[in-house]
Write an enzyme that holds these catalytic residues in place. Structure first.
Site: not given
Ligand code: PPE
Length: 304
Positions: A159
């Site tokens: 990330k």
């Molecule tokens: N894919 C991506 C690309 C992503 O950024 C997130 C979280 C997820 C899947 C879901 O992952 P999880 O949160 O572990 O269930 N995105 C983070 C950032 C968003 C933002 O705008 O900044 C979040 O949801 O916190």
């Protein structure tokens, strides 16, 4: 969405006033995207504020840092303690939590190992990422013309801040063409994920979600949803999804920490309609668990 200001930010081991948490314009991460971060939520429960799967998120932060060869100068326990203290110090009942590890000011150029590794944690109250209406009635998504980053170009398991330039292109295109969110295909053409969310479809009562090989971030909400579904007799399959499966799905939804569980009511003009029974069930289970109304999943709640 403007960021609601709170009093304190944790920066390299100290609590500093919100307005003083600054970086230099020659910060390495600003030029090259050399940072890794997390998005975490804390929820109000009857037993006080609880951070949802804090340790799992911090473990993923350490993994993201490992991919980019960054040594975080704090342990997971230290970061968890700092997070809890920060929430208490800011007097927040529920909030979004954004830890970031980034290469700071020191040297310019692409070889990064001489730059200091800096760590910050910020918290603020954050409402529904894709809107309250979205959670209730679903959002409209389209398939992006931008492909999701390829695992051999930028590893989706990390990330990393710079990787989000890909999501920004997709999000801009979606909103500018009148949709709420983008669905990106991977470099092979299979469904990957949203700009900041994982995706699930429902086919004859079964949940289907793209596997790791489809360039997804291995979402913690995705994992929670798969666990809750299976425990409640809903079959889950991780398998490659083609475009037409999106159009013909009985139901579809996004999952993510910021987004939570958001139904999708339309994809590229194909109507899926109001949230269906499986989506509703998953939403209900998820919100019950995060708000502490489901005893079985206490281990996921790390109290402040
Ligand atoms: N894919 C991506 C690309 C992503 O950024 C997130 C979280 C997820 C899947 C879901 O992952 P999880 O949160 O572990 O269930 N995105 C983070 C950032 C968003 C933002 O705008 O900044 C979040 O949801 O916190």
């Amino acid at each position: 969405m403007p960021i609601p200001e709170v009093d304190w930010i944790w920066l390299n081991g100290e609590f500093v006033p919100w307005k003083e948490a600054r970086v230099h314009v020659l910060t390495h991460a600003l030029h090259y995207g050399s940072g890794v971060f997390e998005g975490i939520r804390a929820y109000a429960t009857s037993k006080g504020t609880a951070v949802f799967r804090l340790t799992d998120h911090l473990e993923r932060l350490v993994q993201s840092a490992k991919i980019y060869r960054m040594d975080i100068p704090y342990t997971i326990e230290e970061l968890a303690t700092a997070t809890r203290e920060l929430i208490r110090k800011n007097g927040l009942e529920s909030c979004y939590i954004r830890p970031i590890v980034y290469r700071g000011y020191g040297e310019m150029g692409l070889f990064p190992l001489k730059c200091p590794v800096e760590v910050a944690i910020a918290v603020w109250p954050w409402g529904a990422y894709l809107g309250d209406e979205g959670i209730k009635h679903g959002i409209r998504a389209h398939i992006s013309s931008f492909r999701r980053i390829d695992p051999n170009a930028l590893p989706p398991a990390a990330k990393a801040t710079g990787q989000y330039i890909n999501s920004i292109l997709a999000k801009l295109e979606a909103v500018e063409t009148g949709y709420d969110e983008a669905i990106l295909l991977d470099s092979r053409g299979f469904v990957s994920e949203g700009s900041g969310e994982n995706i699930f479809i429902v086919e004859k009562g079964t949940l289907v979600t793209p596997p790791i090989e489809a360039s997804i971030l291995k979402g913690i909400t995705r994992d929670s949803v798969m666990t809750l579904a299976r425990a409640n007799g809903i079959e889950v399959r991780e398998e490659n999804i083609v475009r037409s499966q999106l159009y013909l799905a009985d139901e579809a939804f996004f999952t993510g920490t910021a987004a939570e569980v958001v139904p999708i009511r339309e994809i590229d003009g194909r109507i899926l309609g109001e949230p269906g029974p499986v989506t509703r069930k998953i939403q209900q289970l998820f919100y019950d668990v995060v708000s502490g109304n489901h005893g079985e999943y206490e281990a996921w709640l790390e109290y402040v």
